[in-house]
Design an enzyme around this catalytic site. Structure first.
Site, short mmCIF file in Angstrom:
data_model
loop_
_atom_site.label_atom_id
_atom_site.label_comp_id
_atom_site.label_asym_id
_atom_site.label_seq_id
_atom_site.Cartn_x
_atom_site.Cartn_y
_atom_site.Cartn_z
N GLU A 7 0.84 -1.20 0.00
CA GLU A 7 0.00 0.00 0.00
C GLU A 7 0.87 1.25 0.00
O GLU A 7 1.93 1.27 0.61
CB GLU A 7 -0.86 0.02 1.27
N ASP A 8 0.39 2.28 -0.65
CA ASP A 8 1.11 3.56 -0.60
C ASP A 8 0.89 4.26 0.73
O ASP A 8 1.82 4.82 1.30
CB ASP A 8 0.70 4.46 -1.77
N ILE A 9 -0.36 4.22 1.23
CA ILE A 9 -0.64 4.99 2.45
C ILE A 9 -1.65 4.29 3.35
O ILE A 9 -2.60 3.66 2.86
CB ILE A 9 -1.10 6.43 2.10
N ASP A 56 -2.37 11.05 -4.68
CA ASP A 56 -2.96 12.03 -5.59
C ASP A 56 -3.85 13.03 -4.89
O ASP A 56 -4.29 12.84 -3.76
CB ASP A 56 -3.81 11.30 -6.64
N LYS A 78 -0.22 7.57 8.54
CA LYS A 78 -0.60 8.78 9.28
C LYS A 78 -1.21 8.36 10.62
O LYS A 78 -2.44 8.19 10.71
CB LYS A 78 -1.67 9.56 8.50
N GLY A 135 -7.14 3.44 7.83
CA GLY A 135 -6.89 2.01 8.03
C GLY A 135 -8.02 1.13 7.51
O GLY A 135 -7.88 -0.09 7.45
N ASP A 188 -4.20 5.53 6.01
CA ASP A 188 -4.82 6.75 6.52
C ASP A 188 -5.74 6.34 7.68
O ASP A 188 -5.29 6.19 8.80
CB ASP A 188 -5.53 7.42 5.34
C1 PRP Z 1 -5.89 5.57 -0.86
C2 PRP Z 1 -4.65 4.70 -0.64
C3 PRP Z 1 -5.16 3.58 0.21
C4 PRP Z 1 -6.30 4.20 0.98
C5 PRP Z 1 -5.88 4.42 2.38
O1 PRP Z 1 -6.62 5.06 -1.91
O2 PRP Z 1 -4.10 4.27 -1.84
O3 PRP Z 1 -5.61 2.50 -0.58
O4 PRP Z 1 -6.60 5.44 0.36
O5 PRP Z 1 -6.89 5.09 3.09
P1 PRP Z 1 -7.59 4.47 4.37
O6 PRP Z 1 -6.50 3.98 5.28
O7 PRP Z 1 -8.31 5.65 4.95
O8 PRP Z 1 -8.50 3.39 3.94
P2 PRP Z 1 -7.80 5.88 -2.62
O9 PRP Z 1 -9.12 5.35 -2.12
O10 PRP Z 1 -7.54 7.33 -2.50
O11 PRP Z 1 -7.66 5.38 -4.12
P3 PRP Z 1 -6.40 5.49 -5.12
O12 PRP Z 1 -5.29 4.63 -4.55
O13 PRP Z 1 -6.94 4.94 -6.39
O14 PRP Z 1 -6.01 6.94 -5.18
#
Ligand code: PRP
Length: 184
Positions: free
Chosen positions: A104-106, A164, A136, A110, A108
């Protein structure tokens, strides 16, 4: 690295390309060591955000592995997250009996990773671990295990290296803080 101009929407660079690449190499070395004796490793990147990190991480591994993807979307993603996650595209290969590393990139709230862990566990993999580039801690709503973490970051709108804002800035080679006036 590079002479590319930083877009005007970026307040500051939080993690530059050199720091990111150094950390990816460390994570790749650790994962390569941890899985050295384990066959059948499959990296599952979570689209879209993870495609940049996954491509760098995978190329830093010194052990055999397969790359697969899953695509998810959160409902009403924005300032307030509802926690509802929708599966848009599943992995191409079955993960049953295999060693799965979710990339995963991030992290947030969870909710996304929590959902993924539950659906993959139900498929009976041989092992299941998570690798998250940035987390985070101030935003977490559910506790999810991170086995490999790049960086802990502050609660700001971050873009670049897969992250993004309305699908922009994903391919910046660094992670920057978006100016508040852009998303307000
Ligand atoms: C982002 C990111 C994770 C998710 C994390 O994806 O790539 O998959 O949010 O957030 P969370 O911990 O609050 O669930 P996003 O839904 O923005 O889609 P994308 O990767 O296509 O930009």
């Amino acid at each position: 690295m590079g002479n590319r101009k930083i877009p005007a929407e970026i307040e500051q660079v939080l993690l530059d390309e050199t720091a990111i690449q150094a950390r990816v190499r460390q994570l790749g070395a650790r994962i390569s060591a941890d899985y050295a004796e384990i066959d059948d490793l499959v990296l599952v990147g979570v689209l879209k955000g993870a495609f940049i990190f996954l491509s760098d991480l995978a190329r830093s591994l010194t052990i055999p592995h397969e790359v697969d993807f899953i695509a998810l979307s959160s409902y009403n993603k924005g300032v307030v997250s509802t926690g509802a996650v929708r599966l848009i595209m599943d992995t191409r290969s079955s993960v049953t009996g295999r060693n799965v590393l979710i990339v995963e990139d991030i992290l947030d709230t969870g909710y996304t990773l929590d959902y993924l862990i539950r659906i993959f566990q139900a498929r009976n993999p041989a092992s299941l671990r998570t690798c998250v580039f940035v987390s985070k801690p101030d935003r977490h709503q559910v506790e999810v295990p991170i086995d490999y973490l790049g960086f802990e970051v502050p609660d700001e709108w971050l873009v670049g290296y897969g992250l993004d804002y309305a699908d922009r800035f994903r391919t910046l080679p660094y992670i920057g803080v978006l100016k508040q006036e852009v998303y307000e």
